[in-house]
Scaffold this motif. Structure first.
Motif, PDB file in Angstrom:
ATOM      1  N   ASN A 188       9.945 106.618  17.542  1.00 27.97           N
ATOM      2  CA  ASN A 188       8.899 105.660  17.909  1.00 27.97           C
ATOM      3  C   ASN A 188       7.504 106.239  17.710  1.00 27.97           C
ATOM      4  OD1 ASN A 188      10.848 103.697  18.827  1.00 27.97           O
ATOM      5  ND2 ASN A 188      11.134 105.004  20.624  1.00 27.97           N
ATOM      6  N   VAL A 189       7.254 106.674  16.509  1.00 28.09           N
ATOM      7  CA  VAL A 189       5.960 107.282  16.192  1.00 28.09           C
ATOM      8  C   VAL A 189       5.385 106.654  14.920  1.00 28.09           C
ATOM      9  CG1 VAL A 189       6.432 109.510  17.273  1.00 28.09           C
ATOM     10  CG2 VAL A 189       7.111 109.124  14.894  1.00 28.09           C
ATOM     11  N   HIS A 190       4.081 106.816  14.755  1.00 27.71           N
ATOM     12  CA  HIS A 190       3.422 106.489  13.495  1.00 27.71           C
ATOM     13  C   HIS A 190       3.295 107.789  12.720  1.00 27.71           C
ATOM     14  CE1 HIS A 190       1.324 102.526  14.893  1.00 27.71           C
ATOM     15  NE2 HIS A 190       2.620 102.566  15.181  1.00 27.71           N
ATOM     16  N   VAL A 191       3.716 107.781  11.476  1.00 29.47           N
ATOM     17  CA  VAL A 191       3.653 108.986  10.647  1.00 29.47           C
ATOM     18  C   VAL A 191       2.611 108.788   9.549  1.00 29.47           C
ATOM     19  CG1 VAL A 191       4.909 110.586   9.171  1.00 29.47           C
ATOM     20  CG2 VAL A 191       6.082 109.507  11.115  1.00 29.47           C
ATOM     21  N   TYR A 192       1.552 109.588   9.623  1.00 28.89           N
ATOM     22  CA  TYR A 192       0.507 109.566   8.609  1.00 28.89           C
ATOM     23  C   TYR A 192       0.836 110.635   7.567  1.00 28.89           C
ATOM     24  CZ  TYR A 192      -2.395 106.635  11.622  1.00 28.89           C
ATOM     25  OH  TYR A 192      -2.886 105.603  12.391  1.00 28.89           O
ATOM     26  N   MET A 193       0.977 110.205   6.323  1.00 28.34           N
ATOM     27  CA  MET A 193       1.284 111.140   5.252  1.00 28.34           C
ATOM     28  C   MET A 193       0.445 110.814   4.017  1.00 28.34           C
ATOM     29  SD  MET A 193       5.046 109.772   3.971  1.00 28.34           S
ATOM     30  CE  MET A 193       5.846 110.041   5.563  1.00 28.34           C
ATOM     31  N   LYS A 202       8.915 108.366   2.099  1.00 25.68           N
ATOM     32  CA  LYS A 202       8.365 107.249   2.878  1.00 25.68           C
ATOM     33  C   LYS A 202       9.481 106.328   3.354  1.00 25.68           C
ATOM     34  CE  LYS A 202       4.085 107.340   0.186  1.00 25.68           C
ATOM     35  NZ  LYS A 202       3.321 106.693  -0.883  1.00 25.68           N
ATOM     36  N   GLU A 203      10.429 106.030   2.471  1.00 26.06           N
ATOM     37  CA  GLU A 203      11.534 105.129   2.824  1.00 26.06           C
ATOM     38  C   GLU A 203      12.456 105.742   3.870  1.00 26.06           C
ATOM     39  OE1 GLU A 203      12.101 101.854   1.970  1.00 26.06           O
ATOM     40  OE2 GLU A 203      10.001 102.157   1.406  1.00 26.06           O
ATOM     41  N   LYS A 204      12.774 107.027   3.728  1.00 24.89           N
ATOM     42  CA  LYS A 204      13.631 107.693   4.707  1.00 24.89           C
ATOM     43  C   LYS A 204      12.960 107.720   6.086  1.00 24.89           C
ATOM     44  CE  LYS A 204      16.127 110.731   1.508  1.00 24.89           C
ATOM     45  NZ  LYS A 204      16.337 112.145   1.074  1.00 24.89           N
ATOM     46  N   THR A 205      11.652 107.904   6.086  1.00 27.77           N
ATOM     47  CA  THR A 205      10.914 107.930   7.352  1.00 27.77           C
ATOM     48  C   THR A 205      10.936 106.550   8.004  1.00 27.77           C
ATOM     49  OG1 THR A 205       9.479 109.671   6.456  1.00 27.77           O
ATOM     50  CG2 THR A 205       8.690 108.494   8.420  1.00 27.77           C
ATOM     51  N   LYS A 206      10.783 105.516   7.199  1.00 30.78           N
ATOM     52  CA  LYS A 206      10.842 104.147   7.725  1.00 30.78           C
ATOM     53  C   LYS A 206      12.233 103.831   8.258  1.00 30.78           C
ATOM     54  CE  LYS A 206       7.337 102.248   4.576  1.00 30.78           C
ATOM     55  NZ  LYS A 206       7.120 101.351   3.404  1.00 30.78           N
ATOM     56  N   PRO A 211       6.326 111.270  -2.265  1.00 36.25           N
ATOM     57  CA  PRO A 211       7.335 110.471  -2.981  1.00 36.25           C
ATOM     58  C   PRO A 211       7.769 109.242  -2.181  1.00 36.25           C
ATOM     59  CG  PRO A 211       7.872 112.805  -3.089  1.00 36.25           C
ATOM     60  CD  PRO A 211       6.737 112.670  -2.103  1.00 36.25           C
ATOM     61  N   HIS A 212       8.107 108.209  -2.905  1.00 36.44           N
ATOM     62  CA  HIS A 212       8.580 106.970  -2.280  1.00 36.44           C
ATOM     63  C   HIS A 212       9.812 107.239  -1.418  1.00 36.44           C
ATOM     64  CE1 HIS A 212       9.422 102.693  -1.857  1.00 36.44           C
ATOM     65  NE2 HIS A 212      10.660 102.923  -2.249  1.00 36.44           N
ATOM     66  N   SER A 213      10.667 108.159  -1.853  1.00 38.06           N
ATOM     67  CA  SER A 213      11.904 108.447  -1.122  1.00 38.06           C
ATOM     68  C   SER A 213      11.622 108.962   0.289  1.00 38.06           C
ATOM     69  CB  SER A 213      12.740 109.478  -1.889  1.00 38.06           C
ATOM     70  OG  SER A 213      12.006 110.683  -2.083  1.00 38.06           O
ATOM     71  N   ALA A 224      10.400 105.071  12.177  1.00 39.79           N
ATOM     72  CA  ALA A 224       8.960 105.327  12.330  1.00 39.79           C
ATOM     73  C   ALA A 224       8.146 104.378  11.456  1.00 39.79           C
ATOM     74  CB  ALA A 224       8.646 106.771  11.947  1.00 39.79           C
ATOM     75  N   LYS A 225       6.897 104.206  11.823  1.00 35.92           N
ATOM     76  CA  LYS A 225       5.974 103.436  10.998  1.00 35.92           C
ATOM     77  C   LYS A 225       5.212 104.403  10.108  1.00 35.92           C
ATOM     78  CE  LYS A 225       2.136 100.163  11.019  1.00 35.92           C
ATOM     79  NZ  LYS A 225       1.223  99.312  11.835  1.00 35.92           N
ATOM     80  N   VAL A 226       5.219 104.145   8.815  1.00 30.22           N
ATOM     81  CA  VAL A 226       4.571 105.035   7.853  1.00 30.22           C
ATOM     82  C   VAL A 226       3.187 104.503   7.486  1.00 30.22           C
ATOM     83  CG1 VAL A 226       4.657 105.967   5.505  1.00 30.22           C
ATOM     84  CG2 VAL A 226       6.739 105.886   6.901  1.00 30.22           C
ATOM     85  N   ILE A 227       2.195 105.381   7.569  1.00 29.37           N
ATOM     86  CA  ILE A 227       0.837 105.050   7.123  1.00 29.37           C
ATOM     87  C   ILE A 227       0.495 106.018   6.003  1.00 29.37           C
ATOM     88  CG2 ILE A 227      -1.605 104.911   7.708  1.00 29.37           C
ATOM     89  CD1 ILE A 227       0.921 104.644  10.479  1.00 29.37           C
ATOM     90  N   ALA A 228       0.403 105.510   4.783  1.00 29.05           N
ATOM     91  CA  ALA A 228       0.059 106.334   3.624  1.00 29.05           C
ATOM     92  C   ALA A 228      -1.457 106.471   3.547  1.00 29.05           C
ATOM     93  CB  ALA A 228       0.606 105.713   2.350  1.00 29.05           C
ATOM     94  N   VAL A 229      -1.928 107.705   3.481  1.00 24.73           N
ATOM     95  CA  VAL A 229      -3.366 107.978   3.545  1.00 24.73           C
ATOM     96  C   VAL A 229      -3.865 108.489   2.196  1.00 24.73           C
ATOM     97  CG1 VAL A 229      -5.157 109.331   4.678  1.00 24.73           C
ATOM     98  CG2 VAL A 229      -3.161 108.566   5.982  1.00 24.73           C
ATOM     99  N   SER A 230      -4.902 107.862   1.712  1.00 23.55           N
ATOM    100  CA  SER A 230      -5.530 108.348   0.482  1.00 23.55           C
ATOM    101  C   SER A 230      -6.977 108.759   0.733  1.00 23.55           C
ATOM    102  CB  SER A 230      -5.479 107.267  -0.603  1.00 23.55           C
ATOM    103  OG  SER A 230      -6.158 106.089  -0.180  1.00 23.55           O
ATOM    104  N   ARG A 231      -7.675 108.034   1.614  1.00 19.44           N
ATOM    105  CA  ARG A 231      -9.075 108.306   1.884  1.00 19.44           C
ATOM    106  C   ARG A 231      -9.300 108.618   3.361  1.00 19.44           C
ATOM    107  NH1 ARG A 231     -12.074 103.427  -1.548  1.00 19.44           N
ATOM    108  NH2 ARG A 231     -11.178 103.965  -3.595  1.00 19.44           N
ATOM    109  N   PHE A 232     -10.500 109.082   3.651  1.00 16.15           N
ATOM    110  CA  PHE A 232     -10.912 109.342   5.035  1.00 16.15           C
ATOM    111  C   PHE A 232     -10.663 108.107   5.893  1.00 16.15           C
ATOM    112  CE2 PHE A 232     -14.336 108.741   8.173  1.00 16.15           C
ATOM    113  CZ  PHE A 232     -14.141 109.859   8.963  1.00 16.15           C
TER     114      PHE A 232
END
Length: 263
Positions: A108-113, A122-126, A118-120, A130-138
């Motif tokens: 029950n966490v949000h994972v910022y990565m 992100k999918e395994k984490t979901k 890799p897509h794999s 967990a909720k995945v937040i993909a980060v590219s910028r500040f």
């Protein structure tokens, strides 16, 4: 009535002009590192740091060996369920390898990565819940906590920046983009000076001349306190200690850093 008004004014002034009475501390605990600080814990190559005192409890990186991470947490009386957010610095196993096992304990966490993961992964984490937040910028992670976004070239890496009353606290995984570059970027993004930089500085393969140049660069940026560990190397730690004196923190697994009245 005058007495009542006087009491109201007194309490108003106390609240407005004495915020330290209500301030909160920032607490950092290194849960995983190859440098041993607390002899009751196990040291292994990698990094993980627990950040407490914010609106959310953040676990920055998770180390590579889940058995070591979870055992160290247990000895420190830290439950995985206490964590609200996981921030992963970069793709290397010694920083993300324990994630599946950690999510078994607390999905029950949000994972910022970094977006570049890799897509794999992100999918395994979901799928783990967990909720995945993909980060590219500040971006803001929670009040007073921010990601630098992806920095660097070949190895994309994000660092965690916490705004405190004393200045910025920067937590790095390996600092592949360059520790001085990360400090400069954080200052630029946050428009604030840096109080503390802690984590891997990626200097363990550098010679004395190269290390001295980095130490001088960090000093030139006005960083007040340093706590290099993980991939920083013994040479760099010695040089930082000589340069920063009392403002050098010897860090390793089990080290707790308390910043009083941070918020």
């Amino acid at each position: 009535m005058r007495k009542l008004k006087g009491l109201i004014v007194f309490f108003f002034v106390a609240i407005v002009f004495q915020p330290s009475a209500f301030a909160k501390d920032l607490n950092l605990t290194i849960l995983y590192d190859n440098n041993l600080y607390n002899k009751e814990l196990e040291a292994k190559w990698g990094f993980s740091c627990l950040v407490e005192g914010l609106e959310k409890t953040i676990l920055f990186d998770v180390g590579g060996d889940a058995t070591v991470l979870l055992k160290n947490m247990k000895k420190l009386n830290i439950e995985p369920e206490e964590v609200d957010i996981v921030v992963l610095s970069h793709i290397h196993h010694d920083h993300i390898g324990s994630l599946p096992a950690f999510l078994e304990q607390n999905p029950n966490v949000h994972v910022y990565m970094p977006q570049s993961f890799p897509h794999s992964i992100k999918e395994k984490t979901k799928k783990a819940g967990a909720k995945v937040i993909a980060v590219s910028r500040f971006r803001e992670i929670c009040p007073n906590a921010y990601s630098t976004g992806e920095l660097g070239g070949w190895i994309k890496e994000e660092s965690l920046v916490v705004r405190t009353a004393r200045g910025l606290v920067i937590i790095t995984g390996c600092a592949h983009p360059g520790i001085t570059n990360i400090v400069k970027k954080a200052k630029e993004m946050m428009r604030s000076d840096v109080y503390l930089t802690v984590g891997g500085f990626h200097l363990c393969w550098m010679n004395l001349g190269q290390v001295n140049k980095i130490v001088e660069g960090i000093q030139a940026e006005g960083v007040h306190t340093v706590a290099p560990c993980h991939c920083s190397g013994d040479l760099a730690r010695k040089r930082f200690k000589k340069a920063f004196g009392e403002d050098f923190i010897l860090a390793g697994v089990g080290k707790k850093i308390n910043i009083k009245d941070a918020f």
